[in-house]
Scaffold this motif. Sequence first.
Motif, mmCIF file in Angstrom:
data_model
loop_
_atom_site.group_PDB
_atom_site.id
_atom_site.type_symbol
_atom_site.label_atom_id
_atom_site.label_comp_id
_atom_site.label_asym_id
_atom_site.label_seq_id
_atom_site.Cartn_x
_atom_site.Cartn_y
_atom_site.Cartn_z
ATOM 1 N N VAL A 162 0.857 -1.183 0.000
ATOM 2 C CA VAL A 162 0.000 0.000 0.000
ATOM 3 C C VAL A 162 0.893 1.233 0.000
ATOM 4 N N LYS A 163 0.557 2.197 -0.828
ATOM 5 C CA LYS A 163 1.289 3.465 -0.841
ATOM 6 C C LYS A 163 0.352 4.569 -0.369
ATOM 7 N N VAL A 164 0.744 5.247 0.703
ATOM 8 C CA VAL A 164 -0.041 6.371 1.216
ATOM 9 C C VAL A 164 0.427 7.625 0.488
ATOM 10 N N LEU A 165 -0.453 8.192 -0.312
ATOM 11 C CA LEU A 165 -0.118 9.390 -1.087
ATOM 12 C C LEU A 165 -0.455 10.671 -0.344
ATOM 13 N N GLU A 166 -1.413 10.575 0.578
ATOM 14 C CA GLU A 166 -1.818 11.756 1.338
ATOM 15 C C GLU A 166 -2.686 11.334 2.503
ATOM 16 N N GLY A 167 -2.463 11.954 3.671
ATOM 17 C CA GLY A 167 -3.392 11.827 4.775
ATOM 18 C C GLY A 167 -3.106 10.685 5.737
ATOM 19 N N LYS A 168 -4.071 10.490 6.651
ATOM 20 C CA LYS A 168 -3.951 9.502 7.725
ATOM 21 C C LYS A 168 -4.733 8.245 7.390
ATOM 22 N N VAL A 169 -4.068 7.097 7.565
ATOM 23 C CA VAL A 169 -4.698 5.809 7.301
ATOM 24 C C VAL A 169 -4.372 4.866 8.451
ATOM 25 N N SER B 274 1.914 15.361 2.219
ATOM 26 C CA SER B 274 2.742 15.460 1.018
ATOM 27 C C SER B 274 3.404 16.818 0.872
ATOM 28 N N ARG B 275 2.743 17.860 1.348
ATOM 29 C CA ARG B 275 3.309 19.200 1.166
ATOM 30 C C ARG B 275 4.591 19.385 1.963
ATOM 31 N N SER B 276 4.612 18.936 3.205
ATOM 32 C CA SER B 276 5.796 19.095 4.060
ATOM 33 C C SER B 276 6.692 17.866 4.058
ATOM 34 N N LYS B 277 6.213 16.740 3.479
ATOM 35 C CA LYS B 277 6.942 15.472 3.447
ATOM 36 C C LYS B 277 7.120 14.868 4.842
ATOM 37 N N ASP B 278 6.267 15.238 5.787
ATOM 38 C CA ASP B 278 6.323 14.664 7.132
ATOM 39 C C ASP B 278 5.563 13.336 7.165
ATOM 40 N N VAL B 279 6.135 12.353 7.885
ATOM 41 C CA VAL B 279 5.500 11.045 8.048
ATOM 42 C C VAL B 279 5.455 10.706 9.529
#
Length: 344
Positions: free
Chosen positions: A135-142, A176-181
Amino acid sequence: MNRKQLLNKFLANQCSAEEAKLVFSWLNENPKLLDDLISEDDWMSYIAQEKNVKRRNGNISKIFTVFVVFGLLFFCSNLFEEQHAQIAQDIIRKTYYNPLSRPKEIITDDESHLILAPGALVQVRIKSNLDFRYVKVLEGKVQFEVAKDPSKPFIVESDQLTTTALGTQFIVNYTSRSKDVLVQLLEGKVRVAHIMQSAEHVKILKPGQQIHFSAASQMVLSDFGNTSKGADRVVNFLPRLIGTAKEKEYSYPMTIHQSTNWLEMEETSLSEIIQYINHELDMPVSYDSLLVRNYRLKGRFRRNAAMNLQDKTQLAESILQLIVEVNPFKLEKQQNTYILKPKK
């Protein structure tokens, strides 16, 4: 950039997560938008570029073809005829977006549960013929509740981090904007690795621990609790699952013995050895259980008294190397995961 330009960029798979979400919202409002803005020549070009899409017959619409290419299941359910339903079931289910103001649950082909927070966008590749679940998370919380399958590691990619689990609950939050994970573990165990793959860029999380990654701080390991402060706040929005089948927990093989400096295996099945590597040495290995069921291994390996992650990795690689030396298998490595395959 006008709508036609952005749609062409989307069809070329060059959109950012924000641009893709914008296209999704357009298509939700007007499913015929692609037909209106994309020329016949453009359609034929996109169809020709997609190697896996074969011409079925003249009744498949343009909108079905492009969704086969990009796996947008949630747009497709009412767009093509009943005779194509099974084709869609087999090929699509790849990209999911939650445009709602409440969490949205996705159940994947392996019966894992993904809960998408509002605005979350993911790509899913989970099929029985693949080497691992991805699974690739492209944006947001999952939030993930992973179905247990010792032979198929479950891998979540989010920008520069990969999170690997065998059966567990955890949350991945990617901006995605800040690249924070942010990766937060609720149950079980996960391995979080940076794409650089060196030992200092791999962390094993225990329940209640989290990894925060940013360009400034890189990978920071910490505990989280019932706090409302920024990155430390975790919200468990996965509903309690009723009637979900649970596989039996991992049990330590009776034929594997450890002393202070040695690891010794009696005649041990390869399935038990690989599960030992997965659970005790924190190294994900993908394998076909039917392929290895008739093979066993005996051996003795040196180990350190106090095993850190680097020691575990070296021991796991030594065991895997012996497996491929004395059996008709080979090793490949993808996404920080070793894959055991038959020699051809």
